[in-house]
Write a protein that holds these residues in place. Structure first.
Motif, short mmCIF file in Angstrom:
data_model
loop_
_atom_site.label_atom_id
_atom_site.label_comp_id
_atom_site.label_asym_id
_atom_site.label_seq_id
_atom_site.Cartn_x
_atom_site.Cartn_y
_atom_site.Cartn_z
N ALA A 1 -34.02 -52.21 13.06
CA ALA A 1 -34.09 -51.84 14.46
C ALA A 1 -33.09 -50.74 14.99
CB ALA A 1 -33.71 -53.26 15.29
N GLY A 2 -31.89 -50.75 14.35
CA GLY A 2 -31.01 -49.48 14.56
C GLY A 2 -31.61 -48.08 13.90
N LEU A 3 -32.24 -48.15 12.67
CA LEU A 3 -32.67 -46.94 12.32
C LEU A 3 -34.03 -46.29 13.41
CD1 LEU A 3 -32.61 -47.46 8.47
CD2 LEU A 3 -31.53 -45.55 9.97
N LEU A 4 -34.59 -47.51 13.92
CA LEU A 4 -36.00 -47.19 14.67
C LEU A 4 -35.42 -46.44 15.92
CD1 LEU A 4 -38.19 -50.15 13.75
CD2 LEU A 4 -38.71 -47.65 13.42
N VAL A 5 -34.37 -47.21 16.72
CA VAL A 5 -33.82 -46.62 17.94
C VAL A 5 -33.13 -45.33 17.62
CG1 VAL A 5 -32.12 -47.26 19.52
CG2 VAL A 5 -33.43 -48.98 18.71
N LEU A 6 -32.56 -45.31 16.68
CA LEU A 6 -31.92 -43.82 16.19
C LEU A 6 -33.08 -42.72 16.21
CD1 LEU A 6 -29.41 -42.40 15.55
CD2 LEU A 6 -29.61 -42.88 13.00
N TRP A 7 -34.17 -42.99 15.43
CA TRP A 7 -35.21 -42.12 15.52
C TRP A 7 -35.74 -41.91 16.71
CZ3 TRP A 7 -37.16 -37.93 14.21
CH2 TRP A 7 -38.51 -37.64 14.56
N VAL A 8 -35.81 -42.80 17.67
CA VAL A 8 -36.38 -42.52 18.97
C VAL A 8 -35.49 -41.65 19.83
CG1 VAL A 8 -36.85 -43.55 21.39
CG2 VAL A 8 -37.84 -44.50 19.25
N LEU A 9 -34.07 -41.90 19.74
CA LEU A 9 -33.08 -41.08 20.21
C LEU A 9 -32.87 -39.56 19.92
CD1 LEU A 9 -29.97 -43.68 20.63
CD2 LEU A 9 -31.55 -42.57 22.36
N LEU A 10 -33.14 -39.53 18.55
CA LEU A 10 -33.12 -38.29 18.04
C LEU A 10 -34.26 -37.45 18.46
CD1 LEU A 10 -31.85 -38.69 14.36
CD2 LEU A 10 -30.75 -37.61 16.03
N TYR A 11 -35.43 -38.10 18.54
CA TYR A 11 -36.57 -37.49 19.00
C TYR A 11 -36.65 -37.09 20.57
CZ TYR A 11 -41.53 -36.28 20.02
OH TYR A 11 -42.53 -35.72 20.35
N LEU A 12 -36.01 -38.06 21.29
CA LEU A 12 -35.97 -37.77 22.73
C LEU A 12 -34.78 -36.73 22.89
CD1 LEU A 12 -36.22 -41.21 24.24
CD2 LEU A 12 -37.89 -39.52 24.38
#
Length: 117
Positions: free
Chosen positions: A44-55
């Motif tokens: 879940a942390g890696l998925l959230v990190l990707w969302v943050l990096l994208y945004l």
């Protein structure tokens, strides 16, 4: 020739009786639950990190960003394009956020069952 051991030839083990054995069994369940929670939280942390990096519009050519994106794609392969929106940011949040929430819910649910066992 009296032998106090009822089963001669076999070594006897001092198995703890009663609650000590149950405590060891419970410790094994807790270790397994901790492992499941760790895997679910990391996913879940890696998925959230990707969302943050994208945004935050991170550099897509960066090695770390590529690693996070590749890992997030691998973790969320099953949810790609469930939501098709005109707004790209919202699409990424929903398509990668849904697996993050599900991994947390399922992982912690399994861990709580292992803790009770």
């Amino acid at each position: 020739m009296s032998n106090p051991d009822p089963y001669s030839g076999y070594s006897t083990y001092n198995h703890p009786a009663g609650p000590e054995r149950a405590v060891r069994h419970r410790d094994g369940g807790r270790r397994a639950a901790l492992a499941v929670c760790t895997v679910a939280d990391t996913a879940a942390g890696l998925l959230v990190l990707w969302v943050l990096l994208y945004l935050l519009d991170a550099n897509q050519a960066n090695v770390f960003v590529e690693f996070v994106r590749g890992t997030a794609d691998w973790l969320a392969w099953w949810s790609q394009d469930i939501f098709t929106m005109d707004t790209e940011g919202l699409r990424v949040v929903l398509n990668y956020g849904l697996p993050a929430v599900l991994y947390l819910l399922i992982g912690h649910g399994i861990a709580s069952r292992l803790n009770r066992a």
